[in-house]
Design a protein around this motif. Structure first.
Motif, short mmCIF file in Angstrom:
data_model
loop_
_atom_site.label_atom_id
_atom_site.label_comp_id
_atom_site.label_asym_id
_atom_site.label_seq_id
_atom_site.Cartn_x
_atom_site.Cartn_y
_atom_site.Cartn_z
N ARG A 36 0.83 -1.22 0.00
CA ARG A 36 0.00 0.00 0.00
C ARG A 36 0.86 1.26 0.00
NH1 ARG A 36 -3.10 -3.11 -1.69
NH2 ARG A 36 -4.78 -4.16 -0.56
N ASP A 37 1.97 1.25 0.74
CA ASP A 37 2.88 2.40 0.76
C ASP A 37 3.43 2.67 -0.63
OD1 ASP A 37 2.52 2.80 3.46
OD2 ASP A 37 4.35 1.75 4.06
N CYS A 38 3.79 1.60 -1.35
CA CYS A 38 4.31 1.76 -2.71
C CYS A 38 3.24 2.33 -3.63
CB CYS A 38 4.81 0.43 -3.24
SG CYS A 38 6.30 -0.21 -2.44
N GLU A 39 2.03 1.82 -3.50
CA GLU A 39 0.92 2.30 -4.34
C GLU A 39 0.65 3.78 -4.06
OE1 GLU A 39 -1.62 -1.90 -4.59
OE2 GLU A 39 -2.10 -0.39 -3.08
N ASN A 40 0.61 4.15 -2.78
CA ASN A 40 0.31 5.53 -2.41
C ASN A 40 1.43 6.49 -2.81
OD1 ASN A 40 -2.12 4.74 -1.25
ND2 ASN A 40 -1.23 4.45 0.78
N ALA A 41 2.64 5.95 -2.97
CA ALA A 41 3.78 6.78 -3.38
C ALA A 41 3.83 6.94 -4.90
CB ALA A 41 5.08 6.17 -2.87
N GLY A 42 2.89 6.32 -5.60
CA GLY A 42 2.82 6.48 -7.05
C GLY A 42 3.71 5.54 -7.84
N MET A 43 4.14 4.46 -7.22
CA MET A 43 4.96 3.50 -7.95
C MET A 43 4.12 2.79 -9.03
SD MET A 43 7.95 3.76 -6.55
CE MET A 43 7.54 5.51 -6.30
N GLU A 44 4.73 2.54 -10.18
CA GLU A 44 4.03 1.82 -11.25
C GLU A 44 4.31 0.33 -11.22
OE1 GLU A 44 4.94 3.59 -14.98
OE2 GLU A 44 4.23 5.58 -14.41
N ALA A 45 5.49 -0.04 -10.72
CA ALA A 45 5.87 -1.45 -10.64
C ALA A 45 6.56 -1.71 -9.31
CB ALA A 45 6.80 -1.82 -11.80
N HIS A 82 -2.94 -14.92 5.33
CA HIS A 82 -2.10 -15.20 4.16
C HIS A 82 -2.86 -14.89 2.87
CE1 HIS A 82 0.73 -17.23 1.50
NE2 HIS A 82 -0.26 -17.96 1.04
N GLN A 83 -4.15 -15.22 2.84
CA GLN A 83 -4.96 -14.96 1.66
C GLN A 83 -5.07 -13.46 1.40
OE1 GLN A 83 -5.89 -17.42 -0.33
NE2 GLN A 83 -6.58 -15.86 -1.79
N SER A 84 -5.14 -12.68 2.45
CA SER A 84 -5.20 -11.22 2.29
C SER A 84 -3.91 -10.69 1.66
CB SER A 84 -5.42 -10.55 3.64
OG SER A 84 -6.70 -10.85 4.16
N PHE A 85 -2.79 -11.32 2.02
CA PHE A 85 -1.49 -10.96 1.42
C PHE A 85 -1.51 -11.24 -0.08
CE2 PHE A 85 2.44 -13.30 0.13
CZ PHE A 85 3.25 -12.21 -0.09
N ILE A 86 -2.02 -12.41 -0.47
CA ILE A 86 -2.10 -12.75 -1.89
C ILE A 86 -3.04 -11.79 -2.63
CG2 ILE A 86 -2.91 -14.50 -3.52
CD1 ILE A 86 -1.88 -16.62 -1.63
N ILE A 89 -1.56 -8.57 -3.59
CA ILE A 89 -0.69 -8.66 -4.78
C ILE A 89 -1.52 -8.69 -6.06
CG2 ILE A 89 0.93 -10.16 -6.02
CD1 ILE A 89 2.06 -11.02 -3.33
N VAL A 90 -2.50 -9.59 -6.12
CA VAL A 90 -3.23 -9.79 -7.39
C VAL A 90 -4.21 -8.66 -7.69
CG1 VAL A 90 -2.97 -12.29 -7.24
CG2 VAL A 90 -5.01 -11.22 -6.30
N THR A 91 -4.59 -7.88 -6.68
CA THR A 91 -5.52 -6.77 -6.92
C THR A 91 -4.83 -5.41 -6.91
OG1 THR A 91 -6.07 -6.53 -4.55
CG2 THR A 91 -7.41 -8.06 -5.85
N SER A 92 -3.52 -5.41 -6.82
CA SER A 92 -2.78 -4.14 -6.75
C SER A 92 -2.94 -3.34 -8.04
CB SER A 92 -1.30 -4.40 -6.50
OG SER A 92 -0.57 -3.19 -6.54
N SER A 93 -2.92 -2.03 -7.92
CA SER A 93 -2.96 -1.16 -9.09
C SER A 93 -1.60 -1.12 -9.79
CB SER A 93 -3.37 0.25 -8.67
OG SER A 93 -2.46 0.77 -7.69
N CYS A 94 -0.58 -1.69 -9.17
CA CYS A 94 0.77 -1.72 -9.73
C CYS A 94 1.04 -3.06 -10.41
CB CYS A 94 1.82 -1.52 -8.63
SG CYS A 94 1.65 -0.01 -7.68
N HIS A 95 2.00 -3.06 -11.33
CA HIS A 95 2.55 -4.32 -11.81
C HIS A 95 3.43 -4.86 -10.68
CE1 HIS A 95 1.15 -3.47 -15.84
NE2 HIS A 95 1.81 -2.33 -15.86
N ILE A 96 3.31 -6.14 -10.39
CA ILE A 96 4.10 -6.71 -9.29
C ILE A 96 4.87 -7.94 -9.77
CG2 ILE A 96 4.01 -7.85 -7.04
CD1 ILE A 96 1.85 -6.06 -6.17
#
Length: 239
Positions: A36-45, A82-86, A89-96
Motif C-alpha cells: 500500500r505504501d508503494c501504491e500511495n507513493a505512485g509506484m508503477e511497478a 495469508h490470503q489477504s497478502f495474496i 498482490i493480485v488486486t494491486s494497481s501496480c505491476h508486481i
C-alpha cells in the motif's frame, strides 16, 4: 521491497529505483502495508524480493501458527491473513514481480524389500503451495540464470527455449501489458452482436471469438443467457 538484508543495493548499476526495506517480523500485514505504501507513493511497478519470508521467515505464517499452538485448527486464523497478502498482490494497481527462495525437496519411498529410501524430488518454492496459480507468468531460474516458464498466460515464454532475462525481456512484458482491450467497449459491441445470432451454434461461435475477459463479463453473460433462452424458444416454436 527488500527483505534480503539490503541486497537490493547490489543492483544500483542497473538504473534508478526506490527501495523499501522490510525487516522482521515478516507478517502478512506488514507486507500488505508495504504494498500500500508503494501504491500511495505512485509506484508503477513493485518487485518483492522475496515473498518467502511471509511464509517461512521470522514472524511469518509458519511461526505464527507455532506461536498459536502449532495445531491444525490454528490455520483457521492464519490462512485468511495469508490470503489477504495474496489478494493485495493480485488486486494491486501496480505491476508486481515476486521472487521466491527455493530449496531441495525430498520424497520418502520404499524399495522392493520394503526399506524406506529418501530421494531428491527437485526444488521446491518456499511459500505456500499453489502460489504460482495466482500468477500471470511463473519463471523458474537455474543455477546458470537460464529461465524457463512453468506457467505463462502471456504466451511469451511457454514452450520456448531457456533464456537469460534481459532488458528486452522486460520490454516484451511491457508491450504485452499495454496491448489490452477496452473491456467495457468490447462488451457493449459483443452484446449488440448477440441480437444477430439466430441459433445456439452461432451464439457459441460468437463466444469463442471473444476475449475471455469479455465472455466472462457479468453484463455479457446476462445478455447471452437471455438471448440463449430466446433462441431456444424460437427453435421450439418452429419445431
Amino acid at each position: 521491497m527488500d527483505t534480503e538484508n539490503g541486497s537490493a543495493d547490489l543492483y544500483s548499476h542497473l538504473g534508478d529505483y526506490n527501495v523499501l526495506s522490510l525487516t522482521a517480523p515478516f507478517s502478512p500485514e506488514r507486507y500488505i502495508d508495504a504494498i500500500r505504501d508503494c501504491e500511495n507513493a505512485g509506484m508503477e511497478a513493485i518487485i518483492i524480493d522475496s515473498i518467502s519470508h511471509e511464509w517461512d521467515g521470522k514472524g511469518g505464517c509458519l511461526e505464527i501458527v507455532d506461536q498459536l499452538g502449532g495445531k491444525f485448527q490454528n490455520w483457521a486464523q492464519v490462512t485468511p491473513r495469508h490470503q489477504s497478502f495474496i489478494e493485495a498482490i493480485v488486486t494491486s494497481s501496480c505491476h508486481i514481480i515476486t521472487t521466491v527462495r527455493r530449496k531441495q525437496d525430498y520424497d520418502m519411498t520404499k524399495d522392493d524389500k520394503g526399506r524406506v529410501q529418501v530421494q531428491k524430488a527437485g526444488l521446491k518454492e518456499i511459500t505456500r503451495e499453489g502460489f504460482e496459480y495466482e500468477l500471470t507468468a511463473n519463471i523458474e531460474m537455474d543455477t546458470r540464470h537460464n529461465a524457463t516458464a512453468s506457467k505463462d498466460r502471456t504466451g511469451l515464454f511457454m514452450g520456448k527455449p531457456a533464456f537469460i532475462p534481459s532488458e528486452q525481456t522486460g520490454e516484451l512484458i511491457r508491450e504485452w501489458c499495454e496491448s489490452g482491450i477496452d473491456i467495457e467497449q468490447e462488451t457493449k459491441s459483443a452484446i449488440a452482436k448477440l441480437a444477430n445470432c439466430a441459433s445456439i451454434d452461432e451464439l457459441k461461435e460468437l463466444k469463442a471469438t471473444l476475449s475471455p475477459l469479455v465472455h466472462q463479463h457479468p453484463d455479457f453473460m446476462k445478455a447471452a443467457k437471455t438471448r440463449y433462452a430466446e433462441v431456444q424458444k424460437q427453435v421450439a416454436t418452429i419445431e
